[in-house]
Design a protein around this motif. Structure first.
Motif, PDB file in Angstrom:
ATOM      1  N   ARG A  52      52.196  16.433  20.431  1.00  0.00           N
ATOM      2  CA  ARG A  52      52.060  16.961  18.818  1.00  0.00           C
ATOM      3  C   ARG A  52      50.686  17.648  18.777  1.00  0.00           C
ATOM      4  N   PHE A  57      54.631  21.450  16.308  1.00  0.00           N
ATOM      5  CA  PHE A  57      55.901  20.795  16.274  1.00  0.00           C
ATOM      6  C   PHE A  57      56.729  21.335  15.128  1.00  0.00           C
ATOM      7  N   SER A  59      59.513  19.603  14.371  1.00  0.00           N
ATOM      8  CA  SER A  59      59.985  18.065  13.721  1.00  0.00           C
ATOM      9  C   SER A  59      58.807  17.671  12.970  1.00  0.00           C
ATOM     10  N   ALA A 110      63.491  17.992  17.382  1.00  0.00           N
ATOM     11  CA  ALA A 110      62.672  16.995  18.053  1.00  0.00           C
ATOM     12  C   ALA A 110      62.868  17.364  19.557  1.00  0.00           C
ATOM     13  N   ASP A 113      60.982  20.072  20.360  1.00  0.00           N
ATOM     14  CA  ASP A 113      59.276  20.034  20.603  1.00  0.00           C
ATOM     15  C   ASP A 113      59.115  19.408  21.720  1.00  0.00           C
ATOM     16  N   THR A 146      55.431  29.193  20.555  1.00  0.00           N
ATOM     17  CA  THR A 146      56.691  28.803  20.350  1.00  0.00           C
ATOM     18  C   THR A 146      57.762  29.582  20.314  1.00  0.00           C
TER      19      THR A 146
END
Length: 233
Positions: A52, A57, A59, A110, A113, A146
């Motif tokens: 994280r 992230f 999520s 999630a 991630d 990302t």
């Protein structure tokens, strides 16, 4: 009991003080006592929080729920599926087990991630390797780790021009596969360190070896496909 067996038994008793012989046993990896389970939870928490901090992230799930996503991904009894047979239904089943009011899409985000990509996640109606190459190029040029800043409509247009694609995928579909591609790339750039750590903690030895080998083969294939796609671009 013959004389030889009796002699061996007497020798064992005189040496060990035990009257019976039992086979030594050990729990296979993946069979956890309550103490082991607490230790695994602690290590999972460390890994999730490290990820994280390192990655942006998407999520909003809590660390505890993210930890359960990792556990569920490697536990066929929890969802009816595992890394080699994952599906959207498995995402929904896992979502229902979380403390948060989550759905299948929340679990999918999630998983991405957490670098928990299943083979089925890459099963697209267009050349997935082409999308991954486009996301990789955008990431390299724009410093986007990302792929979140990549325009999905532009990606859809580029994919529509790819050989073998009859119709352009919609932006929502591209967005989902773009997240898969970004997770694949991030995991590869980290040498699959986080996924390997999850595998080591939560799977038995045979599955661990197989998943690690699959990850390495996927990484080699992805690298080769990216090179080939870059040449064609």
């Amino acid at each position: 009991m013959d004389d030889k067996t009796a002699e061996l038994r007497d020798l064992f008793v005189s040496t060990t003080g035990e009257e019976t012989v039992t086979e030594s046993q050990s729990d296979p990896r993946g069979s956890l006592s309550s103490a082991d389970d607490a230790t695994v939870d602690e290590r999972l928490t460390e890994l999730v929080e490290e990820m994280r901090e390192r990655y942006d992230f998407a999520s909003s799930l809590s660390t505890a729920d993210l930890r359960e996503v990792v556990r569920g991904f490697f536990d066929p009894e929890a969802t009816g599926a595992g890394p080699e047979s994952w599906s959207r239904d498995a995402d929904a089943a896992l979502a229902a087990s979380l403390d948060a009011d989550a759905d299948a899409d929340d679990v999918f985000r999630a998983r991405m991630d957490l670098h928990l990509v299943a083979a089925a996640d890459r099963d697209a109606s267009f050349p997935y390797e082409r999308l991954r190459a486009l996301v990789s190029r955008a990431s390299d040029e724009g410093g986007v780790g990302t792929g979140a800043d990549v325009d999905d409509a532009d990606l859809a247009e580029s994919l529509a021009a790819s050989e073998g694609v009859d119709s352009a995928p919609d932006a929502e579909t591209v967005r989902r596969y773009r997240r898969v591609a970004a997770a694949d790339l991030a995991s590869r750039r980290a040498s699959h360190r986080f996924r390997d750590a999850f595998v080591e903690l939560l799977t038995d030895a045979d599955l661990s070896t197989r998943l690690a080998a699959d990850a390495r083969e996927d990484g080699l294939r992805e690298a080769t496909e990216d090179i080939e796609t870059d040449v064609s671009l």
